[in-house]
Design a protein around this motif. Structure first.
Motif, PDB file in Angstrom:
ATOM      1  N   LEU A  76      54.072  39.417  42.488  1.00 37.92           N
ATOM      2  CA  LEU A  76      52.711  38.468  42.259  1.00 37.92           C
ATOM      3  C   LEU A  76      53.025  37.388  41.205  1.00 37.92           C
ATOM      4  CD1 LEU A  76      49.745  37.824  42.807  1.00 37.92           C
ATOM      5  CD2 LEU A  76      49.277  39.679  41.242  1.00 37.92           C
ATOM      6  N   LEU A  90      48.311  30.702  42.998  1.00 38.35           N
ATOM      7  CA  LEU A  90      48.766  32.192  43.579  1.00 38.35           C
ATOM      8  C   LEU A  90      49.858  32.253  44.356  1.00 38.35           C
ATOM      9  CD1 LEU A  90      47.793  35.188  43.150  1.00 38.35           C
ATOM     10  CD2 LEU A  90      46.163  34.935  45.004  1.00 38.35           C
ATOM     11  N   THR A 119      52.590  35.147  46.326  1.00 36.44           N
ATOM     12  CA  THR A 119      52.906  36.627  46.814  1.00 36.44           C
ATOM     13  C   THR A 119      54.090  36.568  47.420  1.00 36.44           C
ATOM     14  OG1 THR A 119      51.184  36.873  48.475  1.00 36.44           O
ATOM     15  CG2 THR A 119      50.501  37.231  46.281  1.00 36.44           C
TER      16      THR A 119
END
Length: 316
Positions: A191, A218, A220
């Motif tokens: 992450l 973000l 991931t």
């Protein structure tokens, strides 16, 4: 020939300072591309199918002072204006000590350094990331001549950034940037969270020159090869706000990588959007087969356009 070149380079590097190193890397592309439409991305090809070739050579130099301070510089010979003190063109410099690093030249400002771009995979002419819905997270970098100074501090997965870009003419205020990034592995999930902000006044305090931008990303990566990236930013220029929302999805399995991305800009209710696709197959030894596609829908008379490319990318 390449072995002889590297051996000569190493000899020159070690002849002066024992701790100095010089490395030469390069890349090249061959293929075919085309496009259709009225906008800039298709217009770059004249809406005609054509061959594509490109080559790039990078020289990187580094050393260590007696007190442990590390330093270095690099130059990209594929860039215009290299070695210029007024217009940045591919050269970067750095000084580092432990977790602290100062970079100057053709380097990312704090906003760009902190955020992750939504493009996954590659294409020989960046067909998948040059559509009007793609945001490279450059923020306000390049507002002036592109010469940027960025200081960073990294520890325990956290990195903080401070950056400045100065108007050499003395007319506008400097572009100041602040960014933060945190990367961690949680139960097998990689992450990364990034937050960035930049501000300037291109009129040096006069009305109408204020520009501010903030953004968040973000990213991931899952253990099964899936990858997801989200971007959001809000830019305010002279009281006019433009928001950006983007998403990138990717999947990798053995030598195959597939990436898709979509982005949309919204300014006072008028939207511009686009999407891209990249398919890569790693042939080993630095050779990758690449296919790229990008399409866009412009707000206004530009209408829709698309572009595509296929070929081989080489790294040395």
């Amino acid at each position: 020939m390449k072995k002889i070149l590297f051996a000569t380079t190493a000899l020159v590097a070690t002849a002066g300072v024992a701790s100095a190193e010089i490395a030469i890397t390069g890349s090249a592309e061959i293929g075919i591309l085309g496009g259709d439409g009225l906008s800039a991305i298709a217009g770059a090809y004249g809406n005609n199918t054509q061959f594509h070739t490109d080559i790039d050579v990078n020289f990187s130099m580094s050393g260590t002072a007696d007190n442990g301070l590390t330093f270095g510089a690099s130059v990209d010979l594929d860039e215009n204006g290299a070695f210029s003190n007024t217009t940045q063109g591919g050269e970067t410099y750095f000084i580092a000590s432990g977790p602290f690093k100062l970079s100057m030249g053709d380097t990312d400002g704090a906003f760009d350094a902190a955020l992750t771009e939504i493009g996954i995979g590659g294409s020989i002419d960046d067909a998948h990331t040059t559509h009007a819905g793609y945001n490279g997270n450059s923020g306000l970098d390049g507002t002036y001549d592109g010469q940027i100074a960025t200081a960073s501090y990294s520890a325990s997965g956290f990195t903080g950034y401070l950056s400045v870009e100065i108007d050499d003419t003395g007319t506008g205020d400097a572009v100041y940037g602040l960014g933060f990034k945190y990367a961690a592995n949680m139960a097998g999930l990689d992450l990364s969270v990034g937050l960035g902000y930049q501000t300037t006044d291109t009129n040096g305090g006069a009305a109408g020159g204020d520009i501010d931008i903030w953004g968040i990303s973000l990213a991931t990566t899952f253990s099964n090869g899936l990858q997801a990236i989200l971007n959001y930013s809000d830019r305010d220029a002279a009281g006019v706000s433009t928001t950006y929302t983007g998403i990138g999805l990717g999947y990798s399995m053995n030598a195959l990588t597939i990436g898709v991305n979509y982005g949309e800009f919204d300014t006072a209710g008028a939207t511009t959007n686009g999407y891209g696709l990249a398919v890569n197959y790693d042939l080993g030894g630095g050779l990758v087969a690449q296919f790229g596609y990008g399409a866009e829908d412009l707000a206004g008379p530009g209408g829709t356009s698309d572009q595509w490319s296929m070929g081989l990318a080489m790294s040395f």
